[in-house]
Design an enzyme around this catalytic site. Structure first.
Site, short mmCIF file in Angstrom:
data_model
loop_
_atom_site.label_atom_id
_atom_site.label_comp_id
_atom_site.label_asym_id
_atom_site.label_seq_id
_atom_site.Cartn_x
_atom_site.Cartn_y
_atom_site.Cartn_z
N CYS A 189 0.84 -1.20 0.00
CA CYS A 189 0.00 0.00 0.00
C CYS A 189 0.88 1.25 0.00
O CYS A 189 0.60 2.23 -0.69
CB CYS A 189 -0.92 0.02 1.23
N HIS A 193 1.01 5.00 -2.10
CA HIS A 193 0.48 6.14 -1.38
C HIS A 193 1.53 6.91 -0.57
O HIS A 193 1.20 7.93 0.02
CB HIS A 193 -0.68 5.69 -0.50
N ARG A 232 -12.83 -1.22 -1.37
CA ARG A 232 -11.67 -0.63 -2.05
C ARG A 232 -10.38 -1.34 -1.64
O ARG A 232 -9.51 -1.57 -2.48
CB ARG A 232 -11.59 0.86 -1.74
N CYS A 236 -7.93 -3.08 -4.34
CA CYS A 236 -6.50 -2.77 -4.44
C CYS A 236 -5.66 -4.04 -4.36
O CYS A 236 -4.70 -4.21 -5.12
CB CYS A 236 -6.09 -1.80 -3.34
#
Length: 275
Positions: A189, A193, A232, A236
């Site tokens: 992740c 991000h 979501r 992902c």
């Protein structure tokens, strides 16, 4: 910049963050990182997700807010919230202020030994009144939470720091999930991000970790419906070729707990609209 050990763990997607970093140190370090990465963007504006970063997309989003596509879901959620259960009571007997309680979630329940999200609390409420639980991946619970999110707009994320060993373990599990590389693409992740934040991946501008929990549920045009944060998460995971977990699984509730703590101090502004 972030402390070097924390930055390396975040960017490289190591299995865990530095053991010595406490939750508040994590939060402050990330705020400092994003403040330097995007000096033109107020930290509080990250509540808008990618729209804080992409000016063109933000203008389109603001225009859509005149007639937002999630509006029907909010209205239907209000009807569901106010409909009585078979015992004559309703959701209002579980949630104060006409459901404007989203800022109270998630939290760690020491008695139950797990993170309690708003969706979990909805089904707890139903169980207490003799009603069957709703499917976590179904539209009914998403519409309910969309209404509650709308009623909670303007509230501030204020997740308590983990106070027990069990709460800290849940936070660390969420943090570890966020920084662990997985799937065929070998992405964490944090790869998108933090390391690549603000860049484009395919046709999407990548948002910051800060503010990722503030605006859910969202109406996504690719879904053609409203969906929750855990939907979501699962999407992902699938996009990088990794196993997706069930919505409201321990893995995703711990991840939400971690991300919510990072967003402490930001304003709730859901539901929202995304591509």
């Amino acid at each position: 910049m972030l402390p070097k050990t924390l930055l390396v763990a975040l960017v490289c997607g190591l299995a865990s963050f530095p053991v010595a970093a406490d939750p508040e140190s994590d939060r402050l370090a990330l705020r400092e990182y994003y403040a330097k990465r995007f000096p033109q963007i107020a930290l509080e504006d990250h509540k808008d997700g990618v729209y804080a970063i992409d000016a063109d997309a933000r203008a389109q989003w603001l225009a859509m807010e005149d007639f937002p596509p999630y509006e029907i879901a909010v209205d239907e959620g209000a009807e569901l919230f106010n409909a009585p259960f078979a015992d004559g009571l309703g959701y209002g007997d579980c949630f104060a202020n006409d459901g404007a309680v989203k800022a109270e979630y998630p939290y760690f329940d020491d008695a139950r030994g797990k993170v309690i999200t708003l969706e979990l609390a909805v089904n707890d409420c139903r169980g207490a009144h003799g009603e069957a639980p709703l499917d976590y991946d179904g539209l009914e619970i998403t519409k309910l939470v969309a209404y509650m999110a709308y009623a909670s707009r303007g509230q501030i994320v204020a997740v308590d720091a983990p106070a027990s060993a069990a709460a800290r373990a849940a936070y660390e599990a969420g943090k570890r999930f966020y920084s662990t590389r997985r799937g065929q693409l070998n992405f964490a992740c944090s790869s998108c991000h933090i390391q690549l934040v603000g860049n484009r991946l395919r046709a999407e501008r990548l948002s910051a970790s800060l503010g990722q929990v503030t605006h859910w549920p969202v109406y996504r045009f690719k879904w053609e419906e409203v969906g929750g944060l855990h939907k979501r998460f699962a999407e992902c995971n699938a996009q990088v070729g990794a196993e997706a977990f069930a919505e409201q699984s321990d893995e995703y509730r711990n991840l939400e707990y971690f991300l919510a703590y990072l967003s402490n101090g930001l304003e709730l502004n859901g539901p929202a609209t995304r591509k």
